[in-house]
Design an enzyme around this catalytic site. Structure first.
Site, short mmCIF file in Angstrom:
data_model
loop_
_atom_site.label_atom_id
_atom_site.label_comp_id
_atom_site.label_asym_id
_atom_site.label_seq_id
_atom_site.Cartn_x
_atom_site.Cartn_y
_atom_site.Cartn_z
N LYS A 205 0.84 -1.21 0.00
CA LYS A 205 0.00 0.00 0.00
C LYS A 205 0.87 1.26 0.00
CE LYS A 205 -3.94 1.99 2.54
NZ LYS A 205 -4.74 1.90 3.78
N SER A 281 -9.60 1.88 2.97
CA SER A 281 -8.78 2.65 2.06
C SER A 281 -7.76 1.81 1.28
CB SER A 281 -8.03 3.74 2.83
OG SER A 281 -7.13 3.17 3.78
N GLY A 302 -6.95 1.31 10.35
CA GLY A 302 -7.26 1.97 11.62
C GLY A 302 -8.76 2.03 11.85
N GLY A 303 -9.53 1.86 10.77
CA GLY A 303 -10.98 1.89 10.87
C GLY A 303 -11.63 1.03 9.81
N GLY A 304 -10.97 -0.07 9.46
CA GLY A 304 -11.52 -0.99 8.48
C GLY A 304 -10.80 -0.99 7.15
N SER A 305 -9.68 -0.29 7.04
CA SER A 305 -9.04 -0.07 5.74
C SER A 305 -8.44 -1.31 5.11
CB SER A 305 -7.96 1.02 5.86
OG SER A 305 -8.56 2.28 6.00
#
Length: 547
Positions: A205, A281, A302-305
């Site tokens: 990434k 993301s 950090g929140g589902g990426s």
């Protein structure tokens, strides 16, 4: 003035009084000229503050953060509470070399039978090649890493000419791939592969350093203010195992979105339905694995990426426990939420890649004091049957709160299969204060992101961000120091709730996302979009992994 609310201590909360509330995000869905106008408004000194204050009140954030007395002390970093030893696992010494850890993980996997995949000298029909499939093909001289490299290079070079374009990578160097593949091919010819991962192709990434590629975080400017001198720690560990790195994968700019939309480099499309988003993301990593080009990829979460795009693209993503993998060498290395995690087509490949990259940083080892990591031992039928002893916790009202019942129905079928085939027991649970958990998460990750990017934004780079990122940054700037502390108090409180739940169950089961891959609006391709209703559905079941 808001009315003061006093929360009872978490340990005294009566779960029978907890009522599930469907989450409704009150925010406009905008694209095109209306999106641009809204950005101008929220960035205006006075008007922007009024708009953000209104939106936060509409979504009960002010009530939670400023008008509520939270009795718990703040928890500024994730913690590793004491827990019982797990059955049928192999403890790992994270000080061992990455290739040694990978060898140990390999011994934990079920027996590999090439007869199931290969017939004589013929190659199998299309399916996802697992890492052990490549390893067998290389060792049997059916194919070489250099041969595979040429196929991958050809496809990647064609991607930008597709109609519509399908940009998987932001940075790509064909000659560098050929050089890595040639070195791997030579090792196989000499009979000295470095590990089972030797010759395995992976994408990284764009917010993780992979020398000599720049790390842009899918912005147009990050590489101008942050140079890359060496690999990130996780990437270095993969190289030592012989992994071939194909380049830097596309992503939602700076990880601040759940769809994968990116006007800067083009929006990566879902390989299974090109008119739909991959999720974000880590859009590029998930898409390149789902397309069959790479066996695995690294993302950040950090929140589902990692989990959201893996779900929408039909592959496997792991958000590792905070502190299990080193964040050194990533753009998002200064917070208490983000991790680096693997994406692959199968669980067994996730285990092998995780084995290579795991290892806490020296700082986390001191501050977090994590227990030794472990791998599930799936090498024997006896150990595999341990699955039947698992107690699965299901919060039915939350489980069923999805955009389409197709999702909850399929997930319910999986639970029935686990019960019928393995004897797993499903236990009804209640998870209190889900709204508080979401609020605490967005304040935590938002404040840490704002702190990290503020020097560059003050230096004029903020106006070069995409419009949806600028809206997120406007929200993050509105959070105060007291908001952040309140969020950490909620973090400890929510940790208590989960620890109590895990006294009764071993796993909390949910769908990964609350909706399937959303369609890409044509109006969102040029300038992006903001759609918090879609974000809410995609993140519905994700947040607990932040603790």
């Amino acid at each position: 003035m808001g009315k003061k609310r006093v929360m009872v201590p978490a340990k005294d909360l009566d779960l029978s009084t907890v009522k599930y509330e469907h989450e409704v995000i009150k925010a406009p869905h905008l694209t095109g000229s209306m999106l641009k106008l809204f950005v101008r408004m929220v960035e205006a000194p006075v008007l922007g503050s009024l708009i953000m204050s209104f939106l936060k009140k509409q979504n009960k954030m002010v009530e939670m953060l400023q008008n509520t007395v939270i009795p718990e002390a703040p928890m500024f970093k994730p913690e590793f509470p004491p827990q019982d030893a797990e059955p049928s696992v192999v403890i790992v010494d994270e000080e061992r070399k990455p290739e040694d850890r990978v060898e140990l993980a390999l011994k934990c996997l079920p027996h590999y039978d090439p007869a199931c995949c290969w017939s004589g000298d013929s190659l199998p029909s299309f399916r996802y090649w697992k890492i052990r499939d490549y390893a067998y093909a290389y060792r049997s001289k059916l194919v070489t890493p250099s041969m595979v490299a040429e196929k991958i290079i050809s496809i990647i070079e064609d991607c930008n000419y597709h109609k519509p374009p399908t940009p998987l990578l932001i940075s790509f160097d064909a000659e560098d791939i050929r050089k890595q593949a040639a070195a791997s091919t030579q090792r196989f010819e000499e009979g000295n592969p470095l590990s089972i991962l030797d010759g395995i192709f992976m994408a990284i990434k764009d917010d993780i350093d992979c020398y000599p590629h720049p790390s842009k975080g899918a912005t147009t400017w990050m590489h101008e203010v942050r140079s890359v001198e060496k690999d990130a720690v996780c990437v270095s560990r993969l190289r030592s195992c012989g992994v071939i790195l194909v380049g830097k994968a596309n992503m939602h700019e700076l990880g601040m979105g759940t769809t994968g939309n990116n006007p800067n480099y083009g929006t990566t499309r879902n390989p299974h339905a090109l008119e739909r988003y991959t999720g974000g993301s880590s859009s590029g990593p998930a898409a390149i694995v789902a397309s069959g080009l790479c066996s695995a990829a690294l993302g950040t979460d950090g929140g589902g990426s990692v989990r959201i795009p893996s779900s929408l693209c039909g592959v496997v993503g792991l958000k590792t426990t905070y502190g299990r993998t080193s964040m050194e060498g990533s753009i998002c290395d200064a917070g208490t939420v983000e991790i680096i995690g693997p994406i692959a087509s199968t669980v067994e490949d996730i285990i092998l890649v995780y084995a290579a990259i795991l290892g806490s940083s020296p700082e986390d080892r001191i501050s977090l004091r994590p227990p030794p990591p472990c791998f599930p031992d799936l090498s024997s039928l006896e150990n595999a049957n341990t699955l039947g002893s698992l107690r699965l916790g299901k919060y039915t009202e939350w489980f069923n709160d999805v955009h389409s019942t197709d999702i909850s129905d399929v997930c319910e079928d999986v639970l029935k299969l686990l019960s019928k085939s393995h004897g797993c027991e499903t236990i009804e649970i209640v998870i209190p204060e889900l709204h508080e958990m979401r609020t605490a998460h967005v304040v935590s990750i938002g404040s840490e992101t704002q702190c990290s990017l503020n020097p560059d934004c003050e230096d004029g780079k903020g106006v070069k961000l995409t419009y949806d990122t600028r809206i997120s940054m406007a929200l993050f700037r509105s959070f105060t120091a007291s908001d952040y502390v309140a969020a950490q108090c909620l973090r400890r409180r929510i940790m208590h709730h989960h620890m109590e739940i895990f006294k009764k169950v071993d796993v909390i089961v949910t769908p990964t996302t609350g909706m399937t891959a959303p369609k890409i609006p044509s109006s969102a391709l040029k300038d992006g979009e903001t759609d918090m209703q879609v974000t809410a559905y995609l993140m519905r079941f994700i947040i607990a992994g932040w603790l």
